[in-house]
Design an enzyme around this catalytic site. Structure first.
Site, PDB file in Angstrom:
ATOM      1  N   ASP A  64       0.801  -1.230   0.000  1.00  0.00           N
ATOM      2  CA  ASP A  64       0.000   0.000   0.000  1.00  0.00           C
ATOM      3  C   ASP A  64       0.834   1.281   0.000  1.00  0.00           C
ATOM      4  OD1 ASP A  64       1.033  -0.335   2.524  1.00  0.00           O
ATOM      5  OD2 ASP A  64      -0.833  -0.069   3.609  1.00  0.00           O
ATOM      6  N   HIS A  65       2.102   1.197   0.357  1.00  0.00           N
ATOM      7  CA  HIS A  65       2.905   2.416   0.483  1.00  0.00           C
ATOM      8  C   HIS A  65       3.602   2.807  -0.824  1.00  0.00           C
ATOM      9  CE1 HIS A  65       2.290   2.086   4.774  1.00  0.00           C
ATOM     10  NE2 HIS A  65       3.088   3.087   5.034  1.00  0.00           N
ATOM     11  N   ASP A 119       3.980  -0.945  11.430  1.00  0.00           N
ATOM     12  CA  ASP A 119       3.567   0.397  11.027  1.00  0.00           C
ATOM     13  C   ASP A 119       2.980   1.069  12.262  1.00  0.00           C
ATOM     14  OD1 ASP A 119       2.790   1.967   8.231  1.00  0.00           O
ATOM     15  OD2 ASP A 119       1.595   2.520   9.984  1.00  0.00           O
ATOM     16  N   ARG A 379      -0.139  13.109   9.882  1.00  0.00           N
ATOM     17  CA  ARG A 379       1.206  13.663  10.117  1.00  0.00           C
ATOM     18  C   ARG A 379       1.475  14.824   9.178  1.00  0.00           C
ATOM     19  NH1 ARG A 379       4.063   7.885  11.099  1.00  0.00           N
ATOM     20  NH2 ARG A 379       3.462   7.875  13.294  1.00  0.00           N
ATOM     21  N   SER A 547       7.045   7.379  12.821  1.00  0.00           N
ATOM     22  CA  SER A 547       6.813   6.072  12.212  1.00  0.00           C
ATOM     23  C   SER A 547       7.575   4.954  12.922  1.00  0.00           C
ATOM     24  CB  SER A 547       7.249   6.111  10.754  1.00  0.00           C
ATOM     25  OG  SER A 547       8.636   5.903  10.670  1.00  0.00           O
ATOM     26  N   ARG A 549       9.430   2.938  11.177  1.00  0.00           N
ATOM     27  CA  ARG A 549      10.431   2.468  10.212  1.00  0.00           C
ATOM     28  C   ARG A 549      11.755   2.142  10.891  1.00  0.00           C
ATOM     29  NH1 ARG A 549      10.063   8.235   7.223  1.00  0.00           N
ATOM     30  NH2 ARG A 549       7.928   7.538   7.336  1.00  0.00           N
TER      31      ARG A 549
HETATM   32  C1  MIC Z   1       4.173   6.619   8.148  1.00  0.00           C
HETATM   33  O1  MIC Z   1       2.999   6.953   8.250  1.00  0.00           O
HETATM   34  O2  MIC Z   1       5.119   7.344   8.473  1.00  0.00           O
HETATM   35  C2  MIC Z   1       4.484   5.226   7.623  1.00  0.00           C
HETATM   36  C3  MIC Z   1       5.138   5.383   6.308  1.00  0.00           C
HETATM   37  O3  MIC Z   1       3.301   4.502   7.444  1.00  0.00           O
HETATM   38  C4  MIC Z   1       5.387   4.530   8.640  1.00  0.00           C
HETATM   39  C5  MIC Z   1       5.912   3.248   8.206  1.00  0.00           C
HETATM   40  C6  MIC Z   1       7.075   3.355   7.265  1.00  0.00           C
HETATM   41  O4  MIC Z   1       7.906   4.257   7.391  1.00  0.00           O
HETATM   42  O5  MIC Z   1       7.143   2.507   6.380  1.00  0.00           O
HETATM   43  C7  MIC Z   1       4.738   4.308  10.010  1.00  0.00           C
HETATM   44  O6  MIC Z   1       3.810   5.007  10.352  1.00  0.00           O
HETATM   45  O7  MIC Z   1       5.214   3.475  10.777  1.00  0.00           O
HETATM   46 FE1  SF4 Z   2       0.069   5.069   4.980  1.00  0.00          FE
HETATM   47 FE2  SF4 Z   2       1.358   5.778   7.197  1.00  0.00          FE
HETATM   48 FE3  SF4 Z   2      -0.026   7.567   5.787  1.00  0.00          FE
HETATM   49 FE4  SF4 Z   2      -1.308   5.715   7.104  1.00  0.00          FE
HETATM   50  S1  SF4 Z   2      -0.043   7.309   7.975  1.00  0.00           S
HETATM   51  S2  SF4 Z   2      -1.732   6.357   5.029  1.00  0.00           S
HETATM   52  S3  SF4 Z   2       0.050   3.956   6.909  1.00  0.00           S
HETATM   53  S4  SF4 Z   2       1.807   6.466   5.121  1.00  0.00           S
END
Ligand code: MIC
Ligand code: SF4
Length: 657
Positions: A64-65, A119, A379, A547, A549
Site C-alpha cells: 500500500d505504500h 507500522d 502527520r 513512524s 520504520r
Molecule cells: C508513516 O505513516 O510514516 C508510515 C510510512 O506509514 C510509517 C511506516 C514506514 O515508514 O514505512 C509508520 O507510520 O510506521
Molecule cells: Fe500510509 Fe502511514 Fe499515511 Fe497511514 S499514515 S496512510 S500507513 S503512510
C-alpha cells in the site's frame, strides 16, 4: 489488575512477566500486519530466522505504500512480498486492495485480539477493540514466528467521552483536541482507553480515526470497548462471528482520567509542522488554500467519503484548489463507484487517486512552494509532503471540503449558509460490498513449500550488526534538537523505493540536515566507520517520534552508529535501536545536552560491562574535558539483545537452546 479493558486483554495474552505498570512483559500475538515499506526487511529477517509457516492466527502482508513504480524497485518488492507471503502461509493483500489499516479493520481485526504491525498506525484496530501495537519489522518477524512481543506494561489514561458531536464537527476533532491536551511528547508507556456515554454515538470508522491518530501522542496504543456499534460494523462486514462484547469493569482504576465533552468541540486543525500544533479553524479562518487532499488511513472510510460526496454533489470546487481523494480501500472505492458517489466527486473536480498511502507518505501530490495544503492525514512533519518548507494542515474531511469549495480555510459550520449544504449525516451501511478477490489466502503447507520466492536484484539482504566493544571510542556525528522524527532521520517520499536496499537508502540518513558543499551525514559516517571509531547521535527530547520504520536504526547502524545519547527516546524507535545493536542512552541530567557538540570525541569506558547490568554509564567528552552520566533504561531482555548483537542473533541463539 486494575479492571481496565487494556489489562483484561493483556492478561489473556500474557506470556512473560507480571502485569505491573513499568515492568517488562511479553504478550502472545494473535495477528500481525506488515506493509511493503517495512515488510521487505521484516520478511528478509523472518526468512533468515528460518521460521517456515507463520505461527500466528492471521498474518497479512500488505502492499500500500510504494505504489509509484518509477523504476523496477517497487514491483520487485511487490513480487518478493507476494511470493514470500505464499511461502510463509500468510495472507497477501495485493497492490490496489487498500491501505493496510483500513483493510485490517474491515476484514481481519477482532475485538479482544492482539495485533502487532510494522507500522505505527496499527492502533487503528483499537477502534474495533483489539490491542493493536506498532513495532519495528524485526519485532513483527519474531511475532510471526510465534515469539512473544515485549513491551513496558503500560499505565492507562481513561478518556471519558460525553455529549454528542455537532454537525460538521468530526471524530478527527476529538483526537486533535486530545493532541492539544497531551501533545506528541512525554506519553511513552501509556495506553489511551476510551469510555463514556458518548461511545454509543461513535461508529467504528469514527473510533478508528481516533485510535489511528492516537499514534501521534506517542502512546503504546488506544482502544475502544467493543459494543453494539462494533457488532453493527462486524455484521455489515459479514464477520458477526468475530464479535465479542468486552468492557472495563465499572470501577476500573485509570492512572489518569481526561474528560472530553463532544458537544463542546469545534473544528480544529494541526498547523505546520507538528500534529500537536493545534488551533481552532476560527483562528485561521480565511487563509488562502491551494491544495486539499482527502485520504490516508485516518480519514478514508466509506462513511467519511460518502459525507464528502454528498456535500459536493452538484457543486464545483474552487478553481485555485488542487483537490484529490484517495479512498482507503478497494471496498470503499467499489461502493462509491456502485452508488454513484464517485461520479459526484469527479464532477465536482476531484482527482481520484488509487487506494493507497499516496500523498500521505510523499508519493506524489507535493504542493507548490508557499501553498497551503489541507490534508485529512495524521502527520504534517516538515517536508513530508515532498516540498521543502511546506505548509501542511491536518483537518477533518468536513473542514477539507469547506476549503475545497471556498478556496480558503473555512469553518465547515458555515457551509449551510455559504453553499446551502445541510450536513450529510451518513449511517453505516447494513452491508458493505465485500470482495476479497485481491486478498490471497494462506496456502496449505505442502503447496507453500513448493513456492519459489522471487528476489529481484534491487532487494539486498541487510548487513548484521557488529558486537558491542568493551570500551566505546566515539565521535558525535550530529547533534539535533527536540522532536526529531523518523522522517527527519530516514526520509520517505521519492527515497521510499530504496527501502529494500540499505546501502543505497543509507545515503540519505538525516538528509534534511545535510548542507550543500559539505560532507553528508552518510559520508561522515562511512569515513569514521573505516577508522573503527563509533558514530554517536546526540538529540533532545522525544527522539525518533513518528513512524515505526526500522530503517531509522538499520541505516545509521550501517553507517557505523553505536549509540544515541538523547534527553528522551520514543518507544518504537528505542526498540528498533536495540534490535540493531545501537545503545540508547539518556542524559541523566538533561542540561548536559548543552555541553556536547558535533565533532566531539567521546569515550565510554566500560560500555559492555554497563550494558550487562548497570543503569548508568559515564560519558567522557574529550572535546572539552567534561564528563556526564548517561542512563541505561533497559529491561533485562533489552540487555540480552544488545549483548547478542541485535534481535536477529538473539532470536537465533534462543532458538538453538
Ligand atoms: C508513516 O505513516 O510514516 C508510515 C510510512 O506509514 C510509517 C511506516 C514506514 O515508514 O514505512 C509508520 O507510520 O510506521
Ligand atoms: Fe500510509 Fe502511514 Fe499515511 Fe497511514 S499514515 S496512510 S500507513 S503512510
Amino acid at each position: 489488575m486494575n479492571g481496565t479493558l487494556t489489562y483484561k486483554i493483556l492478561e489473556k495474552h500474557l506470556a512473560d512477566g507480571k502485569l505491573i505498570a513499568g515492568n517488562s512483559i511479553g504478550i502472545r500475538i494473535d495477528q500481525t500486519l506488515t506493509q511493503d515499506a517495512t515488510g521487505t526487511t521484516a520478511f528478509l529477517l523472518y526468512e533468515s530466522m528460518g521460521n517456515g509457516p507463520v505461527k500466528t492466527d492471521i498474518s497479512v502482508s500488505y502492499i500500500d505504500h510504494n505504489m509509484s513504480q518509477f523504476g523496477p524497485e517497487n514491483h520487485n518488492d511487490h513480487l518478493y512480498l507476494q511470493t514470500v507471503a505464499a511461502k510463509s502461509c500468510a495472507y497477501h493483500s495485493r497492490a490496489g486492495n487498500g491501505i493496510c489499516h483500513q483493510v485490517q479493520l474491515e476484514r481481519f481485526a477482532k475485538p479482544g485480539a492482539t495485533l502487532l504491525g510494522s507500522d505505527s498506525h496499527t492502533p487503528t484496530a483499537g477502534g474495533i477493540g483489539s490491542i493493536a501495537i506498532g513495532a519495528g519489522g524485526m519485532d513483527v518477524a519474531v511475532a510471526m514466528g510465534g515469539g512473544p512481543f515485549y513491551l513496558t506494561c503500560p499505565k492507562v489514561i481513561g478518556v471519558n467521552l460525553t455529549g454528542q458531536l455537532k454537525d460538521w464537527v468530526a471524530a478527527k476533532d476529538v483526537i486533535l483536541k486530545l493532541l492539544s491536551k497531551l501533545t506528541t511528547k512525554g506519553n511513552v508507556g501509556w495506553v489511551v482507553e476510551y469510555f463514556g456515554e458518548a461511545l454509543k454515538y461513535l461508529s467504528v470508522p469514527q473510533r478508528a480515526t481516533i485510535t489511528n491518530m492516537g499514534a501521534e501522542l506517542g502512546v503504546t496504543t488506544s482502544i475502544f470497548p467493543p459494543d453494539e456499534q462494533t457488532r453493527k460494523f462486524l455484521s455489515a462486514q459479514k464477520r458477526s462471528e468475530d464479535f465479542e462484547a468486552l468492557a472495563a469493569d465499572p470501577d476500573a482504576k485509570y492512572d489518569k482520567i481526561i474528560k472530553i465533552d463532544l458537544s463542546s468541540l469545534e473544528p480544529l486543525a494541526a498547523c505546520p509542522s507538528s500534529p500537536d500544533n493545534i488551533k481552532s479553524i476560527s483562528e485561521i479562518d480565511g487563509m488562502p488554500v491551494g491544495q486539499v487532499v482527502i485520504g490516508s488511513c485516518t480519514n478514508s472510510s466509506y462513511t467519511d467519503l460518502m459525507m464528502v460526496a454528498r456535500a459536493l454533489k452538484g457543486r464545483q470546487i474552487n478553481n485555485m484548489v488542487e483537490f484529490a481523494i484517495a479512498p482507503g480501500s478497494r471496498e470503499v472505492l467499489n461502493m462509491l463507484a456502485e452508488n454513484g458517489a464517485l461520479a459526484d466527486m469527479i464532477s465536482a473536480g476531484a482527482r481520484i487517486l488509487e487506494s493507497s498511502c499516496g500523498p500521505c507518505i510523499g508519493q506524489g501530490f507535493s504542493p507548490a512552494n508557499d501553498v497551503v495544503s489541507l490534508r485529512t492525514f495524521n502527520r504534517n512533519f516538515a517536508g513530508r509532503t515532498g516540498t521543502n518548507n511546506d505548509q501542511a494542515y491536518l483537518v477533518s474531511p468536513e473542514t477539507a471540503i469547506a476549503a475545497a469549495l471556498t478556496g480558503k480555510i473555512t469553518d465547515p459550520r458555515k457551509l449551510p449558509e455559504l453553499h446551502s449544504i445541510e450536513y450529510p449525516r451518513i449511517e453505516l451501511p447494513n452491508e458493505f460490498l465485500i470482495d476479497d478477490n485481491m486478498i490471497e489466502k494462506p496456502l496449505a503447507r505442502e503447496q507453500a513449500s513448493q513456492v519459489e520466492v522471487l528476489r529481484g536484484p534491487t532487494i539486498v539482504v541487510p548487513e548484521s550488526p557488529k558486537s558491542l566493544p568493551d570500551k566505546l571510542q566515539g565521535q558525535v556525528l550530529i547533534k539535533v534538537e527536540d522532536k526529531i522524527t523518523t522522517d527527519h532521520i530516514m526520509p520517505a517520499g521519492s527515497f521510499l523505493k530504496l527501502r529494500s536496499n540499505v546501502p543505497e537508502y543509507a545515503k540519505v540518513v538525516f538528509n534534511c540536515f545535510n548542507e550543500p558543499e559539505q560532507a553528508t551525514f552518510a559520508e561522515r559516517g562511512l569515513e569514521l566507520k573505516k577508522t573503527g571509531i563509533g558514530g554517536i547521535i546526540v538529540a533532545g527530547q522525544s527522539y525518533g517520534q513518528g513512524s515505526s520504520r526500522e530503517h531509522a536504526a538499520l541505516c545509521p547502524m550501517y553507517l557505523g552508529i553505536r549509540a544515541v545519547i538523547a534527553k528522551t527516546i520514543e518507544r518504537i524507535h528505542k526498540a528498533n535501536l536495540i534490535n540493531f545493536c545501537i545503545v540508547p542512552i539518556e542524559f541523566a541530567d538533561p542540561s548536559d545536552y548543552n555541553n556536547i557538540k558535533q565533532g566531539d570525541e567521546i569515550e565510554i569506558e566500560s560500555l559492555l560491562e554497563a550494558v550487562k547490568d548497570k543503569d548508568e554509564v559515564t560519558v567522557v567528552n574529550k572535546g572539552n574535558g567534561s564528563e556526564f552520566a548517561g542512563k541505561l533504561n533497559l529491561s533485562s531482555r533489552d540487555r540480552e539483545i544488545l549483548l547478542a548483537s541485535g534481535l536477529l542473533n538473539y532470536t537465533k541463539q534462543v532458538q538453538r537452546h
